[in-house]
Each structure stands twice: as structure tokens, then as C-alpha cells.
Scaffold this motif. Structure first.
Motif, PDB file in Angstrom:
ATOM      1  N   THR A   1      -2.013   8.616   0.691  1.00 11.45           N
ATOM      2  CA  THR A   1      -3.143   8.651  -0.257  1.00 11.45           C
ATOM      3  C   THR A   1      -4.012   9.886  -0.008  1.00 11.45           C
ATOM      4  O   THR A   1      -4.436  10.565  -0.951  1.00 11.45           O
ATOM      5  CB  THR A   1      -3.999   7.373  -0.116  1.00 11.45           C
ATOM      6  OG1 THR A   1      -3.149   6.240  -0.191  1.00 11.45           O
ATOM      7  CG2 THR A   1      -5.070   7.288  -1.184  1.00 11.45           C
TER       8      THR A   1
ATOM      9  N   LYS B   1      -2.323   9.849   5.944  1.00 14.80           N
ATOM     10  CA  LYS B   1      -1.891   8.844   4.969  1.00 14.80           C
ATOM     11  C   LYS B   1      -1.459   9.532   3.680  1.00 14.80           C
ATOM     12  O   LYS B   1      -2.102  10.520   3.274  1.00 14.80           O
ATOM     13  CB  LYS B   1      -3.059   7.927   4.594  1.00 14.80           C
ATOM     14  CG  LYS B   1      -3.546   7.001   5.662  1.00 14.80           C
ATOM     15  CD  LYS B   1      -4.722   6.231   5.062  1.00 14.80           C
ATOM     16  CE  LYS B   1      -5.195   5.151   5.987  1.00 14.80           C
ATOM     17  NZ  LYS B   1      -6.145   4.260   5.327  1.00 14.80           N
TER      18      LYS B   1
ATOM     19  N   ARG C   1     -11.333   2.723  -1.605  1.00 13.30           N
ATOM     20  CA  ARG C   1     -10.327   2.857  -0.551  1.00 13.30           C
ATOM     21  C   ARG C   1     -10.020   1.497   0.092  1.00 13.30           C
ATOM     22  O   ARG C   1     -10.902   0.662   0.273  1.00 13.30           O
ATOM     23  CB  ARG C   1     -10.803   3.834   0.534  1.00 13.30           C
ATOM     24  CG  ARG C   1     -10.950   5.266   0.080  1.00 13.30           C
ATOM     25  CD  ARG C   1      -9.672   5.876  -0.486  1.00 13.30           C
ATOM     26  NE  ARG C   1      -8.529   5.901   0.379  1.00 13.30           N
ATOM     27  CZ  ARG C   1      -8.163   6.930   1.142  1.00 13.30           C
ATOM     28  NH1 ARG C   1      -8.890   8.024   1.141  1.00 13.30           N
ATOM     29  NH2 ARG C   1      -7.057   6.872   1.872  1.00 13.30           N
ATOM     30  N   GLY C   2      -8.782   1.313   0.424  1.00 13.20           N
ATOM     31  CA  GLY C   2      -8.360   0.030   1.009  1.00 13.20           C
ATOM     32  C   GLY C   2      -8.160  -1.049  -0.050  1.00 13.20           C
ATOM     33  O   GLY C   2      -7.984  -2.221   0.260  1.00 13.20           O
ATOM     34  N   GLY C   3      -8.166  -0.628  -1.320  1.00 17.36           N
ATOM     35  CA  GLY C   3      -8.206  -1.597  -2.419  1.00 17.36           C
ATOM     36  C   GLY C   3      -6.925  -2.371  -2.690  1.00 17.36           C
ATOM     37  O   GLY C   3      -6.937  -3.274  -3.535  1.00 17.36           O
ATOM     38  N   SER C   4      -5.832  -2.082  -1.993  1.00 17.79           N
ATOM     39  CA  SER C   4      -4.626  -2.898  -2.200  1.00 17.79           C
ATOM     40  C   SER C   4      -4.875  -4.349  -1.793  1.00 17.79           C
ATOM     41  O   SER C   4      -4.231  -5.262  -2.309  1.00 17.79           O
ATOM     42  CB  SER C   4      -3.450  -2.350  -1.393  1.00 17.79           C
ATOM     43  OG  SER C   4      -3.170  -1.036  -1.794  1.00 17.79           O
ATOM     44  N   ASP C   5      -5.809  -4.542  -0.881  1.00 17.56           N
ATOM     45  CA  ASP C   5      -6.202  -5.910  -0.509  1.00 17.56           C
ATOM     46  C   ASP C   5      -6.704  -6.674  -1.735  1.00 17.56           C
ATOM     47  O   ASP C   5      -6.466  -7.869  -1.872  1.00 17.56           O
ATOM     48  CB  ASP C   5      -7.374  -5.883   0.494  1.00 17.56           C
ATOM     49  CG  ASP C   5      -6.950  -5.493   1.890  1.00 17.56           C
ATOM     50  OD1 ASP C   5      -5.741  -5.571   2.185  1.00 17.56           O
ATOM     51  OD2 ASP C   5      -7.831  -5.132   2.690  1.00 17.56           O
TER      52      ASP C   5
ATOM     53  N   SER D   1       0.865  -1.184   0.000  1.00 19.45           N
ATOM     54  CA  SER D   1       0.000   0.000   0.000  1.00 19.45           C
ATOM     55  C   SER D   1       0.903   1.234   0.000  1.00 19.45           C
ATOM     56  O   SER D   1       2.126   1.111   0.057  1.00 19.45           O
ATOM     57  CB  SER D   1      -0.836   0.056   1.274  1.00 19.45           C
ATOM     58  OG  SER D   1      -1.863  -0.876   1.255  1.00 19.45           O
ATOM     59  N   ALA D   2       0.286   2.407   0.007  1.00 19.66           N
ATOM     60  CA  ALA D   2       1.038   3.658   0.161  1.00 19.66           C
ATOM     61  C   ALA D   2       1.382   3.836   1.644  1.00 19.66           C
ATOM     62  O   ALA D   2       0.716   3.246   2.498  1.00 19.66           O
ATOM     63  CB  ALA D   2       0.178   4.811  -0.325  1.00 19.66           C
TER      64      ALA D   2
ATOM     65  N   PHE E   1      -3.800  -1.254  -5.308  1.00 20.19           N
ATOM     66  CA  PHE E   1      -4.799  -0.184  -5.382  1.00 20.19           C
ATOM     67  C   PHE E   1      -5.228   0.264  -6.773  1.00 20.19           C
ATOM     68  O   PHE E   1      -6.252   0.881  -6.921  1.00 20.19           O
ATOM     69  CB  PHE E   1      -4.292   1.020  -4.574  1.00 20.19           C
ATOM     70  CG  PHE E   1      -5.283   2.103  -4.247  1.00 20.19           C
ATOM     71  CD1 PHE E   1      -6.610   1.816  -3.932  1.00 20.19           C
ATOM     72  CD2 PHE E   1      -4.888   3.436  -4.207  1.00 20.19           C
ATOM     73  CE1 PHE E   1      -7.508   2.828  -3.601  1.00 20.19           C
ATOM     74  CE2 PHE E   1      -5.780   4.450  -3.873  1.00 20.19           C
ATOM     75  CZ  PHE E   1      -7.092   4.144  -3.575  1.00 20.19           C
TER      76      PHE E   1
ATOM     77  N   GLU F   1       0.975   4.273  -3.979  1.00 14.53           N
ATOM     78  CA  GLU F   1       1.394   2.873  -4.072  1.00 14.53           C
ATOM     79  C   GLU F   1       2.558   2.732  -5.058  1.00 14.53           C
ATOM     80  O   GLU F   1       3.514   2.011  -4.810  1.00 14.53           O
ATOM     81  CB  GLU F   1       0.222   2.007  -4.544  1.00 14.53           C
ATOM     82  CG  GLU F   1      -0.707   1.477  -3.485  1.00 14.53           C
ATOM     83  CD  GLU F   1      -1.510   2.507  -2.724  1.00 14.53           C
ATOM     84  OE1 GLU F   1      -1.607   3.672  -3.180  1.00 14.53           O
ATOM     85  OE2 GLU F   1      -2.050   2.164  -1.661  1.00 14.53           O
TER      86      GLU F   1
HETATM   87  N1  ASP Z   1      -3.727   3.595  -0.113  1.00 11.39           N
HETATM   88  C1  ASP Z   1      -5.085   3.288  -0.411  1.00 11.39           C
HETATM   89  C2  ASP Z   1      -5.979   3.802   0.701  1.00 11.39           C
HETATM   90  O1  ASP Z   1      -5.517   4.467   1.617  1.00 11.39           O
HETATM   91  C3  ASP Z   1      -5.309   1.852  -0.685  1.00 11.39           C
HETATM   92  C4  ASP Z   1      -4.875   0.892   0.382  1.00 11.39           C
HETATM   93  O2  ASP Z   1      -4.183   1.258   1.329  1.00 11.39           O
HETATM   94  O3  ASP Z   1      -5.231  -0.266   0.290  1.00 11.39           O
HETATM   95  O4  ASP Z   1      -7.162   3.571   0.656  1.00 11.39           O
END
Ligand code: ASP
Length: 442
Positions: free
Chosen positions: A51, A49, A187-191, A38-39, A173, A119
């Protein structure tokens, strides 16, 4: 040799010290071949963050703010990366990349591009630090024109690309679109990226490294130090996530689930902890508890329809549900009796349509009465161990009765995977504690 795909969240890559931990984890196991970062996330609670900093910078540019404020914002982003590189003692000048990104942002690059650079830049640094190849997600993860993921193309091209690299870092991401722009997941899409890479690599395991030692049995803001779930099935996870428990992006399970690849949630700060295994089918269930987890949410309303002998009226349920469909309201549960039918919905979906819905129900089924009650909280008690186990719902009811909590609705799906109880919102926390201590710390 088996293959592991490892994804590290933003808090696991927030500074140089975390980079060192990440490298130690990756290098400790040669099977950890593909790394998805992730970032950089927050270094402490009040931090921002990367992002979010990129989104802010993009907004400043869009709103034609002064060059001074744009520079100030971008310099903070620059400082995050350059300080990681300096603290790691890495011989790498990232300023050219940073200048290029800033320029692109100033000259009409889109919001997706801006956000994705968190990222992208982090993956460049991590690849250098690990001595791994870098694969740009833009060239191997593809979105369709309608914005959804092009699963087939992505899997084929990503698979072929991974075959060329023994060890690689792929930024999370984002991916590319047919018109050559960059698009991010939500958001959170690196998963999700991690899961897609695991599928394409035909991995044996997808490790998702974060800052907790796994999925907790209950919300830690309500239950002190809850137990970690050792093993959970995808279905149980869906039930718990749907009711508000989060660790993983909701859409991250689909690619690996269809490929039968387990996910292991791990803690970067405590690599010795085994974390939670998320599996399709339980690998032999021997949990000490009958239940796997408890989750819940406030903010529900119950619309109750009463009519004598409703049970003999063919089509009654359909007519009621049609009203909800016509008003584009989805329902959560449908507990019903002989002369009553209740529809549980999220209160927010009713909005200003309350009168309209009630009037339409009166017209549709001519009930004796119809009314809406708000202030309902739902608690889901989830666990594959409950299937065919006798007395679980009795224990739930008993625990709530002992805590002097009234159950407003109760619903058990025939899958027996969960029991849902509805209680007054102001008794929600107590209900959770009562059920938790009945099953876990009795
Ligand atoms: N950096 C992105 C976010 O903050 C994606 C991630 O962390 O998965 O949503």
C-alpha cells in the motif's frame, strides 16, 4: 452450516510462505467461506508495505517525476506479486492486470484507486490459489457522495451477491462511489471490510487473522510478555482502544456489533492459539483476573478552576464547558470537588488557545484562580470484573503508593467499567508496571 468470515492482515499475506499458511487455515474449516485479504505487508522490519509503495508511485506520477523513477517504483510492486505467484507455483499470469493498473494510474486514476489495487491484486491471487470466486469490493461496498459508507445499500447488495457464491474472496480496504471512482477506508481499513462482509453474510463468527495471538492485557513495549485477553466485550475494547491499545481498526467493531457477531482475533503464525474473543456480552465470565486490561497515554493537561463554594453555584459547570465548546476543544475527564473543578484535555488540543481559554473562564465564572498543568499521563484500568467487585480502586491506589507514584487525578465512571488515574508522565511506565503486577502477576 454456520458461516465464518476470515480476514487476513498484510503481514499474514506478505509472501508465498504466508499464503500457504493462510490457505491451510481456510481449508481446515469448510465454514470459512468468505475471505477478506489486505495487501501484502512487510516481510521483515525494514520492508515496505505494498500500500505504501502504491502511494509512493501515485505521488511520483502526480509530481511529474521522471518515467524512469515511476517505472522503478512500479516494478518493485510488480515484483512483489509475481514472486508470490512464482513461489506458489501458481499457473496465473498477473502481468495484464498489473499493466492495466499502471496505465490507469498514469492516466488520471485517483489516489483511492491507486491504494486499493494492493488489496485488489492480492485478492485475485488468493482467489486463484484457494479456488474461490472473486468478488470485486467496488461493486458491493458503496460510499455516499459525502464519503461515508452507504450501510443500507452495501448490506443489501453485498448480501445478495454473497448468496450467489459458496466460497469467495473479497478484497479489503475499498469500495465504489456514486461517481464511479474507487475510495478507500482509512489505513488499516480491511478490518472494516471484514466486518461489513460478516454482517452481510449473517456470519456466526468474524475471524480476524493477524500476527499476534490476540489482544494483550498491557502494552508489550512496557510489560514483558503480557497475558493475552481471552474474552473482551465491545465496550471494554473501546475503552482500551481509546487509550491507545490497537489491534483492530476502531471502526471495525460497528457492523458486527450491531449484528451481534463476535470477533475472534487469531495469529496466522500460531493457528493453534485460541486468540481473543470480542463479544457483545460476556459468555460467562470466569477470568482469573479482576481486570481485563490496562492502557494509557501521555500528553494530557489539567485545567483547574478554584472558587469557594463553587458547588452551590448553579450553572457553574455549564459555563466552564461552554468555554471549551466555543474553542472547539473536547475534554477527556472532569474530576471535581466542592471548591475545584478540573478539566482534563489532550495538551495538543490547547495549542495556542491557552490564554484565550483561561481569560474566557475568568470572564464566565469569576474564579479565585485558574491554572493549567501539563505533563499528565492517563492510565485506564478496564474490566467488567470490576463492576461491583469491592476494593479494586484501593488496590490500584495501593500499588501506586508502594511504587512511590503520586496520583494526580483519579476518576471512576459510574459504569464501574474503568478506573482512570492520572500520573506524571515520567512515572507512566512505572505506574503501568505496578498496576499490572498487582492484578496479574502478584
Ligand atoms: N493495506 C491497507 C493499509 O496498509 C489496508 C489494510 O491493510 O487494512 O492500510
Amino acid at each position: 452450516m454456520s458461516v465464518k468470515v476470515v480476514k487476513f492482515g498484510g503481514s499474514s499475506l506478505a509472501d508465498a510462505e504466508h499464503f500457504r499458511q493462510v490457505a491451510a487455515i481456510v481449508k481446515a474449516d469448510p465454514e470459512r467461506r468468505y475471505v477478506v485479504p489486505s495487501a501484502p505487508g512487510k516481510r521483515e522490519k525494514s520492508d515496505t508495505k505494498v500500500t505504501d509503495m502504491l502511494y509512493r508511485c501515485y505521488d511520483l506520477i502526480k509530481s511529474r517525476s521522471s518515467m524512469e523513477s515511476i517505472d522503478a517504483c512500479y516494478n518493485e510492486i510488480r515484483a512483489r506479486y509475481t514472486s508470490i505467484i512464482a513461489d506458489l507455483g501458481l499457473d496465473y499470469d498477473i502481468n495484464g492486470e498489473l499493466d492495466y493498473v499502471k496505465n490507469a494510474m498514469l492516466h488520471a486514476a485517483g489516489r483511492g484507486y491507486a491504494a486499493s489495487r494492493g488489496e485488489y491484486l492480492n485478492a485475485l491471487i488468493l482467489a486463484k490459489y484457494l479456488g474461490f470466486d472473486f468478488i470485486d469490493a467496488e461493486n458491493v461496498i458503496f460510499f455516499k457522495d459525502n464519503g461515508t459508507l452507504d450501510e443500507e445499500k452495501t448490506n443489501a447488495e453485498l448480501s445478495a451477491e454473497l448468496d450467489k457464491h459458496k466460497y469467495a474472496v473479497i478484497p479489503g480496504f475499498y469500495g465504489g462511489t456514486p461517481n464511479g471512482t474507487v475510495k478507500t477506508f482509512s489505513r488499516g481499513g480491511s478490518d472494516i471490510t471484514g466486518s461489513i462482509v460478516a454482517k452481510a453474510a449473517k456470519a456466526d463468527l468474524y475471524e480476524n487473522w493477524t500476527d499476534v495471538s490476540g489482544f494483550m492485557m498491557a502494552d508489550p513495549r512496557i510489560i514483558d510478555n503480557p497475558c493475552i485477553i481471552k474474552e473482551i466485550t465491545y465496550r471494554e475494547l473501546r475503552e482500551l482502544s481509546y487509550m491507545g491499545a490497537t489491534v483492530l481498526h476502531e471502526d471495525a467493531v460497528f457492523p458486527v456489533r450491531s449484528a451481534g457477531i463476535p470477533i475472534n482475533i487469531r495469529n496466522t503464525n500460531r493457528p493453534e492459539d485460541e486468540g481473543t474473543m470480542i463479544v457483545s456480552h460476556s459468555l460467562g465470565y470466569d477470568s482469573e483476573h479482576v481486570i481485563t486490561g490496562i492502557a494509557g497515554k501521555k500528553g494530557f493537561s489539567v485545567l483547574t478552576i478554584e472558587k469557594d463554594s463553587m458547588n452551590t453555584e448553579v450553572g457553574f459547570g455549564r459555563k466552564v464547558l461552554e468555554v471549551f465548546e466555543d474553542n472547539e476543544i473536547s475534554f477527556e475527564h472532569l474530576p471535581s470537588g466542592i471548591d475545584t473543578m478540573s478539566v482534563v484535555v489532550a495538551s495538543s488540543t490547547l495549542d495556542d488557545r491557552r490564554e484565550k481559554v483561561m481569560n474566557a473562564i475568568v470572564r464566565a465564572v469569576r474564579p479565585d484562580s485558574v491554572f493549567i498543568e501539563d505533563g499528565l499521563a492517563l492510565v485506564a484500568v478496564v474490566g467488567r470484573g470490576m463492576v461491583k467487585a469491592k476494593g479494586t480502586s484501593a488496590r490500584v491506589c495501593d500499588a501506586l503508593a508502594r511504587a512511590d507514584i503520586n496520583i494526580r487525578i483519579i476518576d471512576q465512571g459510574s459504569s464501574e467499567l474503568n478506573i482512570i488515574v492520572g500520573v506524571d508522565e515520567d512515572e507512566y511506565e512505572d505506574a503501568l508496571r505496578a498496576i499490572y503486577s498487582e492484578f496479574v502477576k502478584a
